[in-house]
Design a protein around this motif. Structure first.
Motif, PDB file in Angstrom:
ATOM      1  N   PRO A  16       0.816  -1.224   0.000  1.00 41.89           N
ATOM      2  CA  PRO A  16       0.000   0.000   0.000  1.00 41.89           C
ATOM      3  C   PRO A  16       0.850   1.276   0.000  1.00 41.89           C
ATOM      4  O   PRO A  16       0.491   2.260  -0.642  1.00 41.89           O
ATOM      5  N   GLY A  19       2.150   1.757  -3.478  1.00 45.04           N
ATOM      6  CA  GLY A  19       1.058   2.244  -4.318  1.00 45.04           C
ATOM      7  C   GLY A  19       0.780   3.712  -4.078  1.00 45.04           C
ATOM      8  O   GLY A  19       0.566   4.483  -5.021  1.00 45.04           O
ATOM      9  N   THR A  20       0.806   4.122  -2.823  1.00 46.86           N
ATOM     10  CA  THR A  20       0.587   5.527  -2.484  1.00 46.86           C
ATOM     11  C   THR A  20       1.705   6.393  -3.035  1.00 46.86           C
ATOM     12  O   THR A  20       1.451   7.483  -3.575  1.00 46.86           O
TER      13      THR A  20
END
Length: 83
Positions: A16, A19-20
């Protein structure tokens, strides 16, 4: 092959975050592209000229903003050339 699988499992909780970071990088690239866009800069220069002619902006403020816009234009060109 096993090392790749092991590394993938160990770094899975970071997915995550990666991805951020990717999304943030894409947003930054889009914002910079718009910020340094010669057409947008030209349009703003024309708007400043119009405001100056209408008396909505004084000469000093117009010149200051025009100088900033010219610097953005030059910086955009420098970035395009890979400098």
């Amino acid at each position: 092959m096993t090392l790749g699988l092991f590394t993938g499992l160990i770094t899975l909780p970071l997915a995550p975050v990666r991805g951020t970071v990717w999304v943030a990088e894409q947003l930054l690239a889009a914002a910079e592209e718009q910020y340094y866009d010669p057409a947008a800069i030209r349009a703003r220069l024309e708007e400043i000229d119009r405001l100056r002619q209408e008396g909505a902006i004084d000469e000093e403020a117009a010149q200051a903003e025009e100088e900033q816009l010219v610097q953005r234009l030059l910086e955009g060109r420098r970035r395009q050339e890979g400098g």
